[in-house]
Design an enzyme around this catalytic site. Structure first.
Site, PDB file in Angstrom:
ATOM      1  N   HIS A  65       0.821  -1.213   0.000  1.00  0.00           N
ATOM      2  CA  HIS A  65       0.000   0.000   0.000  1.00  0.00           C
ATOM      3  C   HIS A  65       0.861   1.273   0.000  1.00  0.00           C
ATOM      4  O   HIS A  65       0.884   2.017  -0.968  1.00  0.00           O
ATOM      5  CB  HIS A  65      -0.921   0.020   1.229  1.00  0.00           C
ATOM      6  CG  HIS A  65      -2.145  -0.822   1.115  1.00  0.00           C
ATOM      7  ND1 HIS A  65      -2.115  -2.174   0.946  1.00  0.00           N
ATOM      8  CD2 HIS A  65      -3.458  -0.492   1.177  1.00  0.00           C
ATOM      9  CE1 HIS A  65      -3.351  -2.648   0.893  1.00  0.00           C
ATOM     10  NE2 HIS A  65      -4.190  -1.643   1.036  1.00  0.00           N
ATOM     11  N   ASP A 119      -7.271  -6.676   5.857  1.00  0.00           N
ATOM     12  CA  ASP A 119      -7.641  -5.955   4.647  1.00  0.00           C
ATOM     13  C   ASP A 119      -8.970  -6.540   4.184  1.00  0.00           C
ATOM     14  O   ASP A 119      -9.143  -7.762   4.188  1.00  0.00           O
ATOM     15  CB  ASP A 119      -6.577  -6.120   3.554  1.00  0.00           C
ATOM     16  CG  ASP A 119      -6.838  -5.147   2.428  1.00  0.00           C
ATOM     17  OD1 ASP A 119      -6.181  -4.100   2.375  1.00  0.00           O
ATOM     18  OD2 ASP A 119      -7.737  -5.430   1.610  1.00  0.00           O
ATOM     19  N   ARG A 535      -9.832  -0.882   7.709  1.00  0.00           N
ATOM     20  CA  ARG A 535      -8.883  -0.044   8.466  1.00  0.00           C
ATOM     21  C   ARG A 535      -9.422   0.272   9.865  1.00  0.00           C
ATOM     22  O   ARG A 535     -10.450   0.925  10.024  1.00  0.00           O
ATOM     23  CB  ARG A 535      -8.542   1.227   7.686  1.00  0.00           C
ATOM     24  CG  ARG A 535      -9.675   2.189   7.465  1.00  0.00           C
ATOM     25  CD  ARG A 535      -9.282   3.320   6.520  1.00  0.00           C
ATOM     26  NE  ARG A 535      -9.114   2.813   5.168  1.00  0.00           N
ATOM     27  CZ  ARG A 535      -9.238   3.537   4.071  1.00  0.00           C
ATOM     28  NH1 ARG A 535      -9.493   4.821   4.152  1.00  0.00           N
ATOM     29  NH2 ARG A 535      -9.084   3.011   2.872  1.00  0.00           N
TER      30      ARG A 535
HETATM   31  C1  MIC Z   1      -8.812  -0.341   0.822  1.00  0.00           C
HETATM   32  O1  MIC Z   1      -8.988  -0.911  -0.248  1.00  0.00           O
HETATM   33  O2  MIC Z   1      -9.564   0.548   1.248  1.00  0.00           O
HETATM   34  C2  MIC Z   1      -7.639  -0.770   1.683  1.00  0.00           C
HETATM   35  C3  MIC Z   1      -6.705   0.347   1.702  1.00  0.00           C
HETATM   36  O3  MIC Z   1      -6.998  -1.869   1.114  1.00  0.00           O
HETATM   37  C4  MIC Z   1      -8.191  -1.120   3.054  1.00  0.00           C
HETATM   38  C5  MIC Z   1      -7.185  -1.320   4.090  1.00  0.00           C
HETATM   39  C6  MIC Z   1      -6.607  -0.071   4.627  1.00  0.00           C
HETATM   40  O4  MIC Z   1      -7.305   0.922   4.805  1.00  0.00           O
HETATM   41  O5  MIC Z   1      -5.414  -0.098   4.929  1.00  0.00           O
HETATM   42  C7  MIC Z   1      -9.132  -2.323   3.073  1.00  0.00           C
HETATM   43  O6  MIC Z   1      -9.795  -2.587   2.100  1.00  0.00           O
HETATM   44  O7  MIC Z   1      -9.297  -2.965   4.118  1.00  0.00           O
HETATM   45 FE1  SF4 Z   2      -4.978  -2.375  -2.421  1.00  0.00          FE
HETATM   46 FE2  SF4 Z   2      -7.320  -2.219  -1.139  1.00  0.00          FE
HETATM   47 FE3  SF4 Z   2      -7.049  -1.383  -3.655  1.00  0.00          FE
HETATM   48 FE4  SF4 Z   2      -6.956  -3.942  -3.152  1.00  0.00          FE
HETATM   49  S1  SF4 Z   2      -8.718  -2.610  -2.830  1.00  0.00           S
HETATM   50  S2  SF4 Z   2      -5.588  -2.827  -4.511  1.00  0.00           S
HETATM   51  S3  SF4 Z   2      -5.915  -3.993  -1.189  1.00  0.00           S
HETATM   52  S4  SF4 Z   2      -6.077  -0.509  -1.864  1.00  0.00           S
END
Ligand code: MIC
Ligand code: SF4
Length: 641
Positions: A65, A119, A535
């Site tokens: 990320h 995640d 998150r």
């Molecule tokens: C997202 O797609 O929103 C993320 C970033 O992958 C999040 C995790 C995060 O906020 O670090 C998720 O989907 O859980």
């Molecule tokens: Fe990354 Fe979340 Fe986007 Fe998937 S949905 S690519 S884990 S930020």
């Protein structure tokens, strides 16, 4: 008793509870997954448990990320994660190895295994027959510490697929069709289990596109059987011994049914604002597009990128747009470099990005102001891209490539013959970017950078709660709305005092100051509050600001669990009168709330001025104890003391 696959996996991992939908169960977990943006906090929490080595059979820490290194913060996080993994018995997938879900599917998935991951798209592993569930980081920490995982026994919805996708229609259209039918709230408390003759036409990465974006339904998980197609995938991955057959019994029963005839599906897109605003391509055809991105954990597999490369061969992308491609993993990237497909992409005019989340979480690749961007991603809430007035459409790689070539939304069926993807006999199976833990953990020093701050402490729940309604929100507030991401905020994921200054920053930038001024208070929300990401910062940062309860019309699953984990009461208005009556700035009071929770009350009265409204507290007895203790960390420590 005949069982579906979900029941088979759960029954073979059941530690506590009964397999009755809606009842809390505890299951043993075979694998854990973290990514860097949630992982730093999860590992700090694990450290607070004082356990020398993780107790799960496999724990993998990915970095995918926070890959922009425009300052020391993210690089420090990577170093912290690497040294931590080395010391505590965790596999570390280095930056550059790929997006966690894609890499996990390729290199670590195992049919029949249970996995939790910090995640929300962890169910990607369901494409290979795992029961994989997205959770908050603290849940992962506690499970790594040896606890089972607690979750409500889901209802299992059988999704029968028949027919075969037509050319230029792909797996993304299957999940978009389900989102169209069920909406972003339609999957809460459910596992979607796929079966029927149509699944024989879908490869594992295509199945994984479907289970990945099942997260947008709010589902607990989604999964496919492990069959000959899965076996072939494991052979291509050089892991034939990790495969085993896993199918539902012939007379297995489901709590609900959906049927989709793949032959009847058409190319579809989700319109800006929500992944369930799904329309057929014909309804928006001709819309000018300024940016196209193919990537993310939903659609960046070998199959996706080969389809795109073939469609681009010998052509040039439209001069008026910016076209980005993010391969999902180093394996995918290396394969398309070696077979020449990458050259076709570059020659056509694509910008090749690193194997990361990139634009999907607004970490780069933001579109221009007031423009249309078509992305093969899974989420499109306003502002997630980093551009507040964007118009992001979600679509298959097929629609994306058609838009890249024509400069407008185009039915991909107009591109001519559908490329036939030739699969390699074996993929490049090089795990040298996965670092194994040290055999001498005692000698490993975990290196913390100056931006990595200690965990804030939560206090046990007090007898009464009284304070101001700090904000009143409408329906569908996502975790991006509560705790936005992007290049400015994401580097603060290991620094709660600093990140808490950005709570609701896109909706109401004064919120943190107001919360501090009032020494905390309450949040009021509408339907499906906290949808989207796992998150836990969307609970942890409000906790840090003194938020004691969130009262809504309804919650998304992971966010509700995260609130409990941080000692915040998740309450639901018993009817809309309560929601309608409360305004921002009102003083509200919960009298004797600690005793009520202790006694097991499901209904908690809230006083608003002279009126009293009932709120529902729908949590398990274990979660009540967690709330009373002031969060899961306090609770776990108390239990082990
Ligand atoms: C997202 O797609 O929103 C993320 C970033 O992958 C999040 C995790 C995060 O906020 O670090 C998720 O989907 O859980
Ligand atoms: Fe990354 Fe979340 Fe986007 Fe998937 S949905 S690519 S884990 S930020």
């Amino acid at each position: 008793m005949s069982m579906n696959i979900t029941q088979k996996i759960i029954s073979s991992h059941l530690v506590e509870g009964e397999m009755v939908a809606g009842e809390e169960i505890a299951i043993k977990i075979d694998q854990t997954l973290t990514q860097d943006a949630t992982g730093t906090m999860a590992y700090l929490q694990f450290e607070a448990l004082d356990i020398p080595r993780v107790k799960v059979p496999l724990a993998v820490s990915y970095v995918d990320h926070n890959m922009l290194q425009a300052g020391f913060e993210n690089a420090d996080d990577h170093r912290f994660l690497q040294t931590f993994a080395y010391k505590y018995g965790i596999q570390y997938s280095k930056p550059g190895n790929g997006i966690c879900h894609q890499v996990n599917l390729e290199r670590f998935s195992k049919p029949g295994n249970t996995m939790i991951g910090s995640d929300s798209h962890t169910p990607t592993g369901g494409g290979a027959g795992m029961l994989a569930i997205g959770v908050g980081g603290l849940d992962v920490a506690v499970v790594m510490g040896g606890s089972p995982f607690y979750v409500k026994m889901p209802e299992v919805v059988g999704v029968k697929l028949t027919g075969k996708l037509k050319p230029w229609v792909s797996a993304k259209d299957v999940i978009l069709e389900i989102l169209r039918r069920l909406t972003v709230k339609g999957g809460v408390g459910k596992v979607f289990e796929y079966y029927g003759p149509g699944i024989d036409t879908l490869s594992v990465p295509e199945r994984a596109t479907i289970t990945n974006m099942g997260a947008e339904l709010g589902a607990t998980s989604s999964l496919f059987p492990s069959d000959d197609i899965t076996r072939h995938f494991f052979e291509m991955q050089g892991r034939p011994d990790d495969w085993k057959s896993l199918t539902a019994d012939v007379d297995a029963e489901y709590d609900g049914h959906i049927e989709i005839n793949l032959t009847e599906l058409e190319p579809m897109l989700a319109k800006p604002g929500s992944p369930d605003a799904v329309v057929k391509v014909s309804e928006v055809e001709g819309t000018p597009v300024e940016q196209v991105i193919i990537g993310s954990c939903t659609n960046s597999s070998y199959k996706d990128l080969m389809t795109v490369a073939e469609a681009l061969k010998g052509k040039k992308v439209n001069p008026d747009l910016s076209f980005h491609i993010t391969p999902g993993s180093r394996q995918v990237l290396e394969t398309i470099i070696r077979n020449g497909a990458l050259a076709d992409m570059v020659s056509a005019g694509a910008r090749i990005m690193e194997t990361t989340c990139d634009g999907c979480i607004g970490l780069g690749s933001s579109p221009p102001s007031n423009s249309v961007s078509i992305r093969s991603f899974n989420r499109n809430w306003a502002g997630r891209s980093g551009t507040m007035d964007d118009s992001v459409y979600l679509a298959s790689p097929e629609i994306c490539v058609a838009a890249a070539l024509t400069g407008k939304i185009t039915d991909p069926r107009k591109l001519g013959d559908y490329p036939e993807v030739v699969w390699p006999d074996t993929f490049v199976a090089d795990d040298s970017m996965v670092i194994s833990p040290s055999n001498e953990p005692g000698s490993v020093e975990v290196i913390l950078g100056p931006n990595i701050k200690t965990l804030p402490k939560a206090e046990p729940l007090s007898f009464d709660l009284e304070g101001k309604v700090l904000i009143k929100l409408g329906d569908g507030i996502s975790t991006d709305g509560i705790m936005p991401a992007g290049p400015k905020i994401l580097p603060l994921r290991s620094n709660i005092p600093a990140i808490s200054e950005f709570v609701f920053s896109q909706i109401d930038p004064d919120f943190p100051a107001r919360a501090k001024e009032n020494q905390g208070g309450f949040i009021v929300g509408g339907e499906n509050y906290g949808q989207g990401s796992s998150r836990e910062h969307a609970a942890l940062a409000p906790m840090y600001l003194g938020v004691k309860a969130v009262i809504t019309k309804s919650f998304a699953r992971i966010h509700k669990a995260n609130l409990v984990n941080f000692g915040i009461l998740p309450l639901e208005f018993a009817d809309s009168a309560g929601y309608d009556a409360v305004e921002q700035g009102d003083t509200i009071k919960f009298s004797g709330v600690r005793e009520l929770i202790k006694e097991g009350a499901n209904s908690i009265p809230v006083q608003v001025g002279l009126d009293t409204f009932e709120c529902t507290l729908d949590i398990s007895d274990r979660q009540r104890d967690i709330i009373l203790a002031g969060g899961l960390l306090n609770y776990t420590k108390l239990k082990h003391s």
